[in-house]
Design a protein around this motif. Structure first.
Motif, short mmCIF file in Angstrom:
data_model
loop_
_atom_site.label_atom_id
_atom_site.label_comp_id
_atom_site.label_asym_id
_atom_site.label_seq_id
_atom_site.Cartn_x
_atom_site.Cartn_y
_atom_site.Cartn_z
N ARG A 63 0.88 -1.30 -0.07
CA ARG A 63 0.04 0.01 0.01
C ARG A 63 0.76 1.22 0.15
O ARG A 63 0.44 2.28 -0.43
CB ARG A 63 -1.03 0.12 1.08
CG ARG A 63 -2.01 -1.15 1.29
CD ARG A 63 -2.84 -1.29 -0.01
NE ARG A 63 -3.61 -0.03 -0.41
CZ ARG A 63 -4.26 0.39 -1.37
NH1 ARG A 63 -4.25 -0.72 -2.42
NH2 ARG A 63 -5.07 1.25 -1.55
N LEU A 64 1.99 1.16 0.67
CA LEU A 64 2.89 2.37 0.66
C LEU A 64 3.40 2.82 -0.62
O LEU A 64 3.82 3.93 -1.00
CB LEU A 64 4.17 2.06 1.77
CG LEU A 64 3.76 2.32 3.32
CD1 LEU A 64 4.95 1.94 3.87
CD2 LEU A 64 3.12 3.59 3.47
N LEU A 65 3.48 2.07 -1.74
CA LEU A 65 3.91 2.17 -2.88
C LEU A 65 2.75 2.96 -3.68
O LEU A 65 3.03 3.60 -4.59
CB LEU A 65 4.19 1.00 -3.49
CG LEU A 65 5.54 0.29 -3.01
CD1 LEU A 65 5.63 -1.34 -3.82
CD2 LEU A 65 6.64 0.91 -3.09
N ARG A 66 1.51 2.82 -3.28
CA ARG A 66 0.42 3.47 -4.02
C ARG A 66 -0.21 4.54 -3.22
O ARG A 66 -0.85 5.69 -3.96
CB ARG A 66 -0.70 2.26 -4.23
CG ARG A 66 -0.41 1.26 -4.94
CD ARG A 66 -1.62 0.26 -4.96
NE ARG A 66 -1.28 -0.94 -5.57
CZ ARG A 66 -0.91 -1.98 -5.20
NH1 ARG A 66 -0.96 -2.30 -3.66
NH2 ARG A 66 -0.65 -3.09 -5.85
N GLU A 67 0.08 4.91 -2.06
CA GLU A 67 -0.53 5.96 -1.45
C GLU A 67 0.24 6.25 -0.15
O GLU A 67 1.21 5.65 -0.01
CB GLU A 67 -1.97 5.21 -0.82
CG GLU A 67 -1.74 4.30 0.38
CD GLU A 67 -3.17 3.68 0.61
OE1 GLU A 67 -3.21 2.91 1.71
OE2 GLU A 67 -3.91 3.35 -0.39
N GLU A 68 -0.26 7.61 0.34
CA GLU A 68 0.62 8.15 1.64
C GLU A 68 0.00 7.74 2.80
O GLU A 68 0.43 8.37 4.07
CB GLU A 68 0.69 9.80 1.31
CG GLU A 68 1.48 9.85 0.14
CD GLU A 68 1.61 11.48 0.02
OE1 GLU A 68 1.86 12.21 0.88
OE2 GLU A 68 1.84 11.99 -1.07
N ALA A 69 -0.99 7.18 2.91
CA ALA A 69 -1.67 6.69 4.19
C ALA A 69 -1.01 5.57 4.87
O ALA A 69 -0.43 4.75 4.15
CB ALA A 69 -3.31 6.16 3.95
N VAL A 70 -1.07 5.66 6.19
CA VAL A 70 -0.11 4.80 6.90
C VAL A 70 -1.24 4.19 8.10
O VAL A 70 -1.88 4.61 8.61
CB VAL A 70 1.08 5.55 7.77
CG1 VAL A 70 1.69 4.68 8.55
CG2 VAL A 70 1.77 6.28 6.52
N LEU A 71 -0.84 2.75 8.08
CA LEU A 71 -1.65 2.08 9.12
C LEU A 71 -0.46 2.07 10.42
O LEU A 71 0.47 1.69 10.31
CB LEU A 71 -1.69 0.68 8.95
CG LEU A 71 -2.49 -0.21 9.54
CD1 LEU A 71 -3.89 0.37 9.76
CD2 LEU A 71 -2.55 -1.57 9.20
N ALA A 72 -1.31 2.26 11.57
CA ALA A 72 -0.38 2.27 12.80
C ALA A 72 -1.25 1.73 13.93
O ALA A 72 -2.59 1.72 13.87
CB ALA A 72 -0.02 3.66 13.08
N TRP A 73 -0.88 1.81 15.06
CA TRP A 73 -1.36 1.43 16.30
C TRP A 73 -1.43 2.46 17.29
O TRP A 73 -0.38 3.08 17.43
CB TRP A 73 -0.89 0.24 16.97
CG TRP A 73 -1.57 -0.41 18.23
CD1 TRP A 73 -1.10 0.20 19.51
CD2 TRP A 73 -2.80 -0.95 18.38
NE1 TRP A 73 -2.15 -0.33 20.43
CE2 TRP A 73 -3.11 -0.91 19.79
CE3 TRP A 73 -3.65 -1.58 17.14
CZ2 TRP A 73 -4.30 -1.62 20.09
CZ3 TRP A 73 -4.98 -2.22 17.74
CH2 TRP A 73 -5.16 -2.33 19.11
N ASP A 74 -2.66 2.93 17.69
CA ASP A 74 -2.62 4.10 18.63
C ASP A 74 -3.03 3.71 19.84
O ASP A 74 -4.06 3.03 20.57
CB ASP A 74 -4.03 4.99 18.06
CG ASP A 74 -4.25 6.12 18.98
OD1 ASP A 74 -3.68 6.38 20.16
OD2 ASP A 74 -4.94 7.14 18.56
#
Length: 115
Positions: A63-74
């Motif tokens: 996904r990082l290759l396609r978009e700037e959104a990042v998945l994280a844990w809050d």
């Protein structure tokens, strides 16, 4: 800055000029916009258990290759969060494009949750 985003995306509700956090309701989701310092951060909280994060993390590299959104844990919210920054100096067109791209990312991740 959040009110500028609302105008850029044609959001139907008025957003106060001094808002530091606002929840945009889009496609049945709540996309949070938060002004943090000199940047605007878009967030979507995903209903993912901590133990399920490794499975979802396996999608991140592609996904990082396609978009700037990042998945994280809050840690504070004890929830997975998809987020993206919009620079303070972004013009209206750039803000609209960033929001639309983030909404597309949200849709992709929400689809993974329902699969």
């Amino acid at each position: 800055m959040i009110s500028k985003l609302a105008v850029a995306i044609g959001y139907p509700e008025e957003v106060a000029d001094n808002s530091s956090v606002y929840a945009f309701r889009v496609d049945g989701w709540e996309i949070i916009a938060e002004k943090i310092g000199r940047r605007l951060v878009l967030k979507l909280y995903l209903d993912v258990a901590y133990d399920d994060l490794p499975e979802f993390a396996s999608y991140v590299a592609g996904r990082l290759l396609r978009e700037e959104a990042v998945l994280a844990w809050d840690d504070k919210a004890q929830n997975a969060v998809l987020w993206r920054e919009i620079p303070e100096n972004a013009n209206s067109a750039a803000m609209k494009e960033a929001f639309e791209e983030f909404a597309d990312s949200c849709e992709w991740w929400m689809q993974r949750l329902s699969d």
